[in-house]
Design a protein around this motif. Structure first.
Motif, PDB file in Angstrom:
ATOM      1  N   LEU A  69      20.262   2.705 -39.293  1.00  0.00           N
ATOM      2  CA  LEU A  69      20.191   3.887 -38.446  1.00  0.00           C
ATOM      3  C   LEU A  69      21.187   4.935 -38.910  1.00  0.00           C
ATOM      4  O   LEU A  69      22.194   4.625 -39.536  1.00  0.00           O
ATOM      5  CB  LEU A  69      20.485   3.513 -36.988  1.00  0.00           C
ATOM      6  CG  LEU A  69      19.601   2.430 -36.370  1.00  0.00           C
ATOM      7  CD1 LEU A  69      20.163   1.983 -35.029  1.00  0.00           C
ATOM      8  CD2 LEU A  69      18.183   2.962 -36.204  1.00  0.00           C
ATOM      9  N   SER A  70      20.904   6.174 -38.568  1.00  0.00           N
ATOM     10  CA  SER A  70      21.838   7.266 -38.830  1.00  0.00           C
ATOM     11  C   SER A  70      22.206   7.930 -37.510  1.00  0.00           C
ATOM     12  O   SER A  70      21.536   7.746 -36.488  1.00  0.00           O
ATOM     13  CB  SER A  70      21.220   8.293 -39.772  1.00  0.00           C
ATOM     14  OG  SER A  70      20.154   8.982 -39.121  1.00  0.00           O
ATOM     15  N   ALA A 157      18.072  -3.545 -27.626  1.00  0.00           N
ATOM     16  CA  ALA A 157      18.598  -3.159 -28.931  1.00  0.00           C
ATOM     17  C   ALA A 157      17.480  -2.733 -29.872  1.00  0.00           C
ATOM     18  O   ALA A 157      16.309  -3.077 -29.676  1.00  0.00           O
ATOM     19  CB  ALA A 157      19.374  -4.318 -29.551  1.00  0.00           C
ATOM     20  N   GLU A 158      17.854  -2.015 -30.917  1.00  0.00           N
ATOM     21  CA  GLU A 158      16.880  -1.529 -31.900  1.00  0.00           C
ATOM     22  C   GLU A 158      16.192  -2.661 -32.648  1.00  0.00           C
ATOM     23  O   GLU A 158      15.079  -2.485 -33.154  1.00  0.00           O
ATOM     24  CB  GLU A 158      17.574  -0.601 -32.904  1.00  0.00           C
ATOM     25  CG  GLU A 158      18.038   0.721 -32.332  1.00  0.00           C
ATOM     26  CD  GLU A 158      16.918   1.742 -32.235  1.00  0.00           C
ATOM     27  OE1 GLU A 158      15.784   1.427 -32.636  1.00  0.00           O
ATOM     28  OE2 GLU A 158      17.196   2.855 -31.754  1.00  0.00           O
ATOM     29  N   ASP A 159      16.828  -3.834 -32.727  1.00  0.00           N
ATOM     30  CA  ASP A 159      16.252  -4.937 -33.496  1.00  0.00           C
ATOM     31  C   ASP A 159      15.395  -5.874 -32.653  1.00  0.00           C
ATOM     32  O   ASP A 159      14.980  -6.935 -33.119  1.00  0.00           O
ATOM     33  CB  ASP A 159      17.355  -5.737 -34.202  1.00  0.00           C
ATOM     34  CG  ASP A 159      18.253  -6.493 -33.231  1.00  0.00           C
ATOM     35  OD1 ASP A 159      18.306  -6.111 -32.043  1.00  0.00           O
ATOM     36  OD2 ASP A 159      18.908  -7.464 -33.653  1.00  0.00           O
ATOM     37  N   GLY A 160      15.152  -5.515 -31.383  1.00  0.00           N
ATOM     38  CA  GLY A 160      14.338  -6.340 -30.508  1.00  0.00           C
ATOM     39  C   GLY A 160      15.125  -7.288 -29.634  1.00  0.00           C
ATOM     40  O   GLY A 160      14.557  -7.952 -28.762  1.00  0.00           O
ATOM     41  N   TYR A 161      16.425  -7.364 -29.840  1.00  0.00           N
ATOM     42  CA  TYR A 161      17.274  -8.222 -29.012  1.00  0.00           C
ATOM     43  C   TYR A 161      17.458  -7.581 -27.642  1.00  0.00           C
ATOM     44  O   TYR A 161      17.433  -6.356 -27.495  1.00  0.00           O
ATOM     45  CB  TYR A 161      18.629  -8.405 -29.694  1.00  0.00           C
ATOM     46  CG  TYR A 161      19.593  -9.303 -28.947  1.00  0.00           C
ATOM     47  CD1 TYR A 161      19.452 -10.683 -29.006  1.00  0.00           C
ATOM     48  CD2 TYR A 161      20.634  -8.778 -28.191  1.00  0.00           C
ATOM     49  CE1 TYR A 161      20.326 -11.523 -28.343  1.00  0.00           C
ATOM     50  CE2 TYR A 161      21.518  -9.603 -27.526  1.00  0.00           C
ATOM     51  CZ  TYR A 161      21.357 -10.967 -27.597  1.00  0.00           C
ATOM     52  OH  TYR A 161      22.230 -11.789 -26.925  1.00  0.00           O
ATOM     53  N   ASN A 162      17.650  -8.417 -26.611  1.00  0.00           N
ATOM     54  CA  ASN A 162      17.919  -7.866 -25.285  1.00  0.00           C
ATOM     55  C   ASN A 162      18.842  -8.788 -24.506  1.00  0.00           C
ATOM     56  O   ASN A 162      18.953  -9.974 -24.793  1.00  0.00           O
ATOM     57  CB  ASN A 162      16.625  -7.600 -24.509  1.00  0.00           C
ATOM     58  CG  ASN A 162      15.772  -8.840 -24.311  1.00  0.00           C
ATOM     59  OD1 ASN A 162      16.226  -9.858 -23.782  1.00  0.00           O
ATOM     60  ND2 ASN A 162      14.509  -8.767 -24.741  1.00  0.00           N
ATOM     61  N   ASN A 163      19.497  -8.197 -23.519  1.00  0.00           N
ATOM     62  CA  ASN A 163      20.322  -8.950 -22.595  1.00  0.00           C
ATOM     63  C   ASN A 163      20.573  -8.094 -21.365  1.00  0.00           C
ATOM     64  O   ASN A 163      19.896  -7.090 -21.160  1.00  0.00           O
ATOM     65  CB  ASN A 163      21.626  -9.425 -23.231  1.00  0.00           C
ATOM     66  CG  ASN A 163      21.964 -10.847 -22.784  1.00  0.00           C
ATOM     67  OD1 ASN A 163      22.379 -11.073 -21.650  1.00  0.00           O
ATOM     68  ND2 ASN A 163      21.748 -11.814 -23.684  1.00  0.00           N
ATOM     69  N   PHE A 196      26.523  -0.234 -35.466  1.00  0.00           N
ATOM     70  CA  PHE A 196      26.382   1.214 -35.627  1.00  0.00           C
ATOM     71  C   PHE A 196      24.949   1.652 -35.338  1.00  0.00           C
ATOM     72  O   PHE A 196      23.999   1.005 -35.761  1.00  0.00           O
ATOM     73  CB  PHE A 196      26.758   1.626 -37.054  1.00  0.00           C
ATOM     74  CG  PHE A 196      26.553   3.095 -37.341  1.00  0.00           C
ATOM     75  CD1 PHE A 196      27.520   4.011 -36.997  1.00  0.00           C
ATOM     76  CD2 PHE A 196      25.381   3.543 -37.927  1.00  0.00           C
ATOM     77  CE1 PHE A 196      27.330   5.367 -37.253  1.00  0.00           C
ATOM     78  CE2 PHE A 196      25.170   4.895 -38.179  1.00  0.00           C
ATOM     79  CZ  PHE A 196      26.154   5.808 -37.843  1.00  0.00           C
ATOM     80  N   PRO A 197      24.792   2.743 -34.587  1.00  0.00           N
ATOM     81  CA  PRO A 197      25.805   3.704 -34.168  1.00  0.00           C
ATOM     82  C   PRO A 197      26.612   3.306 -32.924  1.00  0.00           C
ATOM     83  O   PRO A 197      27.769   3.668 -32.798  1.00  0.00           O
ATOM     84  CB  PRO A 197      24.997   4.975 -33.877  1.00  0.00           C
ATOM     85  CG  PRO A 197      23.680   4.773 -34.519  1.00  0.00           C
ATOM     86  CD  PRO A 197      23.425   3.293 -34.467  1.00  0.00           C
ATOM     87  N   TRP A 213      23.527  -2.153 -31.685  1.00  0.00           N
ATOM     88  CA  TRP A 213      22.429  -1.204 -31.963  1.00  0.00           C
ATOM     89  C   TRP A 213      21.685  -0.837 -30.668  1.00  0.00           C
ATOM     90  O   TRP A 213      20.455  -0.847 -30.597  1.00  0.00           O
ATOM     91  CB  TRP A 213      21.455  -1.799 -32.981  1.00  0.00           C
ATOM     92  CG  TRP A 213      22.157  -2.369 -34.175  1.00  0.00           C
ATOM     93  CD1 TRP A 213      22.918  -1.705 -35.085  1.00  0.00           C
ATOM     94  CD2 TRP A 213      22.188  -3.748 -34.573  1.00  0.00           C
ATOM     95  NE1 TRP A 213      23.421  -2.576 -36.021  1.00  0.00           N
ATOM     96  CE2 TRP A 213      22.989  -3.838 -35.738  1.00  0.00           C
ATOM     97  CE3 TRP A 213      21.604  -4.911 -34.065  1.00  0.00           C
ATOM     98  CZ2 TRP A 213      23.217  -5.041 -36.385  1.00  0.00           C
ATOM     99  CZ3 TRP A 213      21.845  -6.107 -34.713  1.00  0.00           C
ATOM    100  CH2 TRP A 213      22.641  -6.163 -35.865  1.00  0.00           C
ATOM    101  N   LEU A 214      22.463  -0.491 -29.657  1.00  0.00           N
ATOM    102  CA  LEU A 214      21.894  -0.230 -28.332  1.00  0.00           C
ATOM    103  C   LEU A 214      20.906   0.929 -28.381  1.00  0.00           C
ATOM    104  O   LEU A 214      21.194   1.993 -28.942  1.00  0.00           O
ATOM    105  CB  LEU A 214      23.023   0.090 -27.347  1.00  0.00           C
ATOM    106  CG  LEU A 214      22.628   0.247 -25.890  1.00  0.00           C
ATOM    107  CD1 LEU A 214      22.107  -1.067 -25.316  1.00  0.00           C
ATOM    108  CD2 LEU A 214      23.814   0.749 -25.067  1.00  0.00           C
TER     109      LEU A 214
END
Length: 374
Positions: A69-70, A157-163, A196-197, A213-214
């Motif tokens: 990500l940027s 999260a951007e990668d598909g993770y959640n909590n 990041f970010p 990666w929220l």
């Protein structure tokens, strides 16, 4: 045990300890500091030495890998039980006057960071950093969160993770220390491998609640457990770091000379600050170790004095809850195989148990290190 959890443990290095299957899976061995010889730990872990755990690797089906990500293409969505949904850019988060910047000390620890008797590699799944960002509650205030109806914040999260974080974690006892949405780590821009970010940094809690990666926050009245580590892998939802300790020198299997031997390591509890660390040899009595002083920590790490815990002495007693305390002592060892045992007690009275019957709430049995004395 579910088939999914069996598969996860097998792929990520589950180990049998006695008759207990220790869930080392939560700390898959992608990048960590490998300790072969004992060492003194610095209070603040250098970023290159900080362990890297990507929870989505095994918890997310078809995990896409570490997001690339940027600042310009990242946004954070805030929605659900709020007066106004938000879409925040990186500059919105880092430059807004109503989002004050704060710095916190936190020891990030994996829920399955094993005591040294578990893994022969002596991998270290814990590290302490100064995390800088904006208070999560300030972002929620801007959105106009309905605090009466909201029970949990679901984090994506951007990668598909959640909590998730229960709303009490934002407005309860931890209100002065976070959680924060962090974008710097030890004064540096948050590295890609560390989220990041922007990532969540939640005081006192195991790493799996500190979402990297929220991408999205959803305020919901649904009070059911939400998160792959809990629902898929079986770890507890409260995620409070249990009272624990670790020996960094000597390590299991090391040879040491007979006589007086220095022993050192870290102690930690998310419930309260460390009150005492006791060390024993074999079946001998526990005797108190020395904990590194506040003054010594500040002298070696001047930047910690800018953290919320350091500046507000009336609210935060050193050693701090959720931040490791480094300890050391000298023991007298005679020739043969000797076992060094270490036990932590925090200021709330929580103490490491002799054994850990439920590793799903964190691996925290009394640390034992067997050495050969010559």
């Amino acid at each position: 045990m579910s088939e999914t959890r069996r598969t996860f443990l097998r792929h990520a290095g589950g180990a049998l300890v006695g008759l207990t299957l220790a869930p080392l899976a939560a700390c898959e061995r992608n990048e960590v500091m490998t300790l072969q010889q004992g060492q003194s730990l610095p209070f603040k872990t250098p970023v290159p030495d900080f362990y890297v755990i990507n929870g989505g690797r095994e918890a997310v089906d078809g995990w896409p890998g570490v997001p690339d990500l940027s600042r310009s293409d990242w946004t954070l969505e805030v929605e659900g039980l709020v007066d106004r949904s938000l879409t925040l850019s990186y500059s919105d988060l880092t430059e807004a006057e109503d989002l004050p910047e704060v710095s916190l000390l936190k020891t990030m620890r994996c829920v399955s960071d094993p005591t040294p008797t578990v893994l022969p590699e002596n991998l270290l799944y814990a590290g302490t950093a100064v995390w800088t960002g904006v208070p999560l509650r300030a972002v929620l205030q801007r959105a106009g969160i309905d605090r009466e109806k909201t029970n949990r914040l679901r984090l994506y999260a951007e990668d598909g993770y959640n909590n998730n974080l229960p709303i009490g974690r934002v407005y309860g006892p931890d209100v002065k220390t976070g959680p924060i949405l962090a974008y710097r780590m030890n004064g540096q821009v948050l590295p890609r491998d560390h989220g990041f970010p922007v990532r969540v940094v939640a005081p006192r809690l195991y790493g799996y609640k500190n979402v990297k990666w929220l991408a999205r926050i959803e305020a919901t009245d649904n009070d059911s457990v939400f998160g792959q580590y809990q629902n898929r892998l079986g770890f507890v939802d409260d995620a409070d770091v249990r009272a624990t300790s670790r020996v960094s020198d000597p390590l299991p299997g090391n040879e040491v000379p007979a006589g007086d031997v220095r022993v050192e390591g870290y102690a930690l509890s998310g419930y309260a600050g460390v009150d005492r660390v006791d060390v024993a040899v074999d079946d001998g009595p526990f005797r108190p170790a020395s904990i590194q002083s506040r003054e010594s920590v500040a002298e070696a790490n001047p930047d910690v004095q800018g953290t919320r815990q350091w500046q507000d002495r009336s609210s935060f007693e050193y050693p701090f809850a959720g931040v490791w305390a480094l300890w050391s002592t000298t023991v007298t060892l005679s020739q043969g195989q000797r076992t060094i045992r270490v036990r932590t007690t925090d200021r709330a009275g929580n103490q490491q148990p002799p054994t850990d019957p439920d590793p799903n709430d964190g691996s925290n049995a009394i640390a034992e290190v067997e050495v050969t004395v010559t």
